[in-house]
Write a protein that holds these residues in place. Structure first.
Motif, short mmCIF file in Angstrom:
data_model
loop_
_atom_site.label_atom_id
_atom_site.label_comp_id
_atom_site.label_asym_id
_atom_site.label_seq_id
_atom_site.Cartn_x
_atom_site.Cartn_y
_atom_site.Cartn_z
N ILE A 15 -24.09 -59.77 -22.00
CA ILE A 15 -23.04 -60.14 -21.04
C ILE A 15 -22.64 -61.60 -21.23
N ASP A 16 -23.63 -62.46 -21.41
CA ASP A 16 -23.34 -63.88 -21.67
C ASP A 16 -22.51 -64.05 -22.94
N PHE A 17 -22.83 -63.26 -23.96
CA PHE A 17 -22.12 -63.36 -25.23
C PHE A 17 -20.67 -62.90 -25.08
N ILE A 18 -20.46 -61.84 -24.32
CA ILE A 18 -19.10 -61.37 -24.08
C ILE A 18 -18.27 -62.47 -23.42
N GLN A 19 -18.87 -63.11 -22.42
CA GLN A 19 -18.16 -64.19 -21.73
C GLN A 19 -17.88 -65.36 -22.66
N GLU A 20 -18.82 -65.63 -23.56
CA GLU A 20 -18.62 -66.71 -24.53
C GLU A 20 -17.43 -66.41 -25.44
N ILE A 21 -17.32 -65.17 -25.91
CA ILE A 21 -16.22 -64.79 -26.80
C ILE A 21 -14.89 -64.81 -26.05
#
Length: 660
Positions: free
Chosen positions: A262-268
């Motif tokens: 989820i954190d990675f999705i938000q980063e992208i």
């Protein structure tokens, strides 16, 4: 020869009639035992240390005879080995290993009391004989359930040689098998400290942590064991691999890494300035694919994942890194688009003409030959594009998102297995042009080597490589390593170009500057992401081409030509009956309902590419799906069959006759 004891419980175990605090008795008993013939032993006592100097005796032994006895024992021929060992002991009584081997021959056959008596003599002559100490401890622990006595012998191993990691590991393994986790950790921990690179020890630590419920540590230790164990056929390697799979599966079930994703999705989303939409799509031919917003005139990126593939989080994360690499290169104005040159398909066909001719002689239809050639073309270009970029993607995930490492391992393991099968399956080898197969194998080996580099699983060793294939894979790997640690934005495309050209595939694709391409607004012959992930599931693109099925259908049609019947449907019904044979009625009904749901939007007889979740890894033509539709209802819901209004009663009756 010198024997040294401490005034301890261990000495009392070897000489039970002795009073270890009575020096006169100690000297008398020990001198009596250790004197050889007319030669008297010298016993000295200093505080708690007892030193015995044994007189010169025939200590050399008979290595040849001992080796013969050992080989007999290895083959379970103990009754033949014992006379040899007994004669050796009578000639060379101070050789402890002769006693220990004889004792083990009795222990192997369950005569534990006899084994203990002989082991005592072995330890009298060499109190530091670790194998005798471990065997004695094992007997008391496993067969007499006497932990206290067992610990007397096990602790003697630690005291005499705290760095003997093999002995410590064996003791730890004994406690581990018995479920004594605290004691197992005590000895395995000492063994690991003595030698953290011994695969048996790291495996033991992994198994210990798995039983304790620490699945992260279990996984980490199993990966260490895989790295250190070089023999694929060894039990250590096989057990370590199973432990890694079991540990990762358990962690995946616990949703480990979900927050990181989820954190990675938000980063992208923050990096690209666009929302990332994730959707399930059972119609895509691959495990997952990304649709760039720019290529679809949307204000959001879309990641599609196929529910047939369980490692969803890794597949999504993989596609997110594709977005990340492209966006970073875009910001530096160096992003490129991979364009397959469909105009070159005829040139490609000329290079595989001998294979196409072979298929033609076997009666494969021109339509399927065209489809096969196009599939090969797309498949090898998929490898050209994906192989190099995927190495950087998996590196990034491994290093930056350790919580996703467990599902990454599970997913890459499956992909590498499928990649290996794709170039080693006899059917695929028979159908594939050797040149294309070789190029695909080289790409797969590079991916396999990278998987080993990350997780220790030695997939590359499963390939039977020809020397030039290995040389080319080595060159690719060395070039990747040059870029690996300090890759600049967009440099991954250099490897794509180089590797494609090195394998003489450069004329079939081009990498174009994205800004220039979009300014010209020229439609590509193939959307860039269309070739993004195909290789991961079907490297040679042969899942949609079933030569055996086509040949069987052709033969069937010839045999029943002229009859008022749909030969294709009848043929497929025979296969459906075989598939459902032995299946529970409820299971068949589930499949029947799934096909019915799919049928609500219509099933076109001429269409291809239908998929069923309940029958994974199978692609259906329209006629084949209709056949399974009819047969599943005929078996599971016969009272409702007429409601389907499918005109295949004759076909079904023929299929029933043929399938008996």
């Amino acid at each position: 020869m010198q024997v040294i004891y401490q005034r301890s419980e261990f000495l009392k175990k070897l000489f039970p009639a002795i009073d270890i605090h009575d020096n006169d008795q100690l000297i008398r008993v020990l001198k009596e035992f250790y004197s050889v013939g007319q030669l008297s032993a010298d016993v000295k006592i200093s505080e708690d240390t007892i030193e015995i100097n044994v007189p010169d005796a025939p200590l050399g032994g008979d290595p040849a005879a001992f080796q013969k006895a050992n080989k007999l024992c290895e083959h379970g021929r103990f009754s033949e080995a014992r006379p040899i060992l007994e004669e050796l002991i009578s000639k060379y009584p101070p050789v402890s290993e002769y006693h220990r081997t004889l004792a083990q021959s009795y222990e192997e056959e369950g005569n534990h009391e006899k084994a203990i008596d002989i082991l005592i003599d072995a330890l009298k002559w060499d109190p530091k004989n670790h194998w005798a100490l471990i065997l004695m401890g094992n007997i008391y622990f496993r067969y007499y359930n006497d932990l206290n006595v067992a610990m007397t012998y096990f602790d003697q191993v630690v005291e005499s040689d705290p760095k003997n990691y093999i002995a410590l590991n064996n003791i730890g393994g004994t406690f581990l098998q018995a479920g004594k986790l605290t004691l197992a950790e005590r000895y395995l921990g000492k063994a690991y400290k003595a030698n953290p690179k011994f695969p048996n020890i790291t495996l033991g630590m992994g198994l210990l942590n798995f039983q304790k419920g620490d699945f992260r540590s279990a996984f980490d230790f199993s990966i260490q064991a895989l790295r250190f164990e070089q023999k694929l056929e060894s039990q250590v390697y096989k057990t370590a691999l199973k432990l890694a799979l079991d540990s990762s599966d358990t962690l995946i079930e616990k949703q480990t890494g979900k927050e990181s994703l989820i954190d990675f999705i938000q980063e992208i989303e923050k990096l690209t300035g666009k929302e990332v939409v994730i959707e399930q799509d059972s119609t895509i031919s691959t495990a997952a694919k990304v649709e760039f917003a720019e290529n679809h005139h949307r204000d959001f990126h879309k990641i599609l994942h196929n529910p047939k593939y369980p490692q969803t989080d890794h597949l999504i994360a993989h596609e997110l890194v594709h977005l990340k690499l492209a966006e970073e290169a875009r910001k530096k104005k160096c992003n490129k688009l991979f364009i397959g040159k469909d105009s070159k398909i005829e040139t490609f066909r000329k290079g595989i003409q001998s294979t196409l001719k072979k298929l033609e002689k076997r009666g494969v239809s021109p339509e399927n030959i065209d489809k096969y050639a196009k599939s090969l073309f797309d498949g090898i270009l998929s490898q050209v594009y994906n192989t190099a970029i995927d190495l950087f993607i998996e590196d990034f995930l491994y290093n930056q998102y350790p919580e996703l490492r467990y599902i990454q391992f599970r997913s890459l393991y499956q992909m590498n297995q499928e990649g290996h099968k794709a170039v080693n399956d006899p059917k695929i080898i028979e159908l594939s042009p050797p040149d294309i197969l070789t190029k695909s194998r080289i790409f797969n080996v590079v991916s396999a080597r990278h998987f080993e580099d990350l997780f220790g699983v030695k997939m590359e060793k499963q390939y039977a490589l020809r020397p030039f294939e290995k040389d080319q894979a080595d060159l690719f790997w060395d070039e990747f390593k040059e870029y690996r640690s300090d890759r600049k934005e967009g440099e991954e495309y250099e490897l794509v170009q180089h590797w494609g050209e090195d394998l003489e595939l450069g004329s079939f694709f081009e990498l174009v500057d994205e800004i220039e391409y979009r300014s010209q607004n020229q439609p590509s012959s193939k959307s860039p992401e269309d070739v993004l992930t195909q290789i991961e599931q079907d490297p040679m693109q042969l899942n949609s081409f079933d030569l055996e099925e086509e040949e069987s259908l052709k033969k069937f049609q010839e045999e029943h030509a002229g009859k008022d019947i749909n030969m294709a449907v009848a043929m497929y019904m025979v296969g459906a009956l075989e598939h459902f044979r032995g299946m529970s009625n409820d299971k068949v009904k589930e499949i029947a309902y799934e096909i019915a749901m799919l049928g609500q939007t219509g099933i076109s007889p001429e269409k291809k590419g239908y998929k069923l979740n309940k029958i994974p890894n199978t692609t259906f033509t329209g006629y084949k799906l209709l056949a399974y539709y009819y047969v599943s209802w005929a078996i599971a819901i016969p009272e409702m069959l007429r409601e389907l209004q499918m005109p295949f009663d004759k076909e079904y009756q023929l299929a029933l006759t043929l399938s008996k």
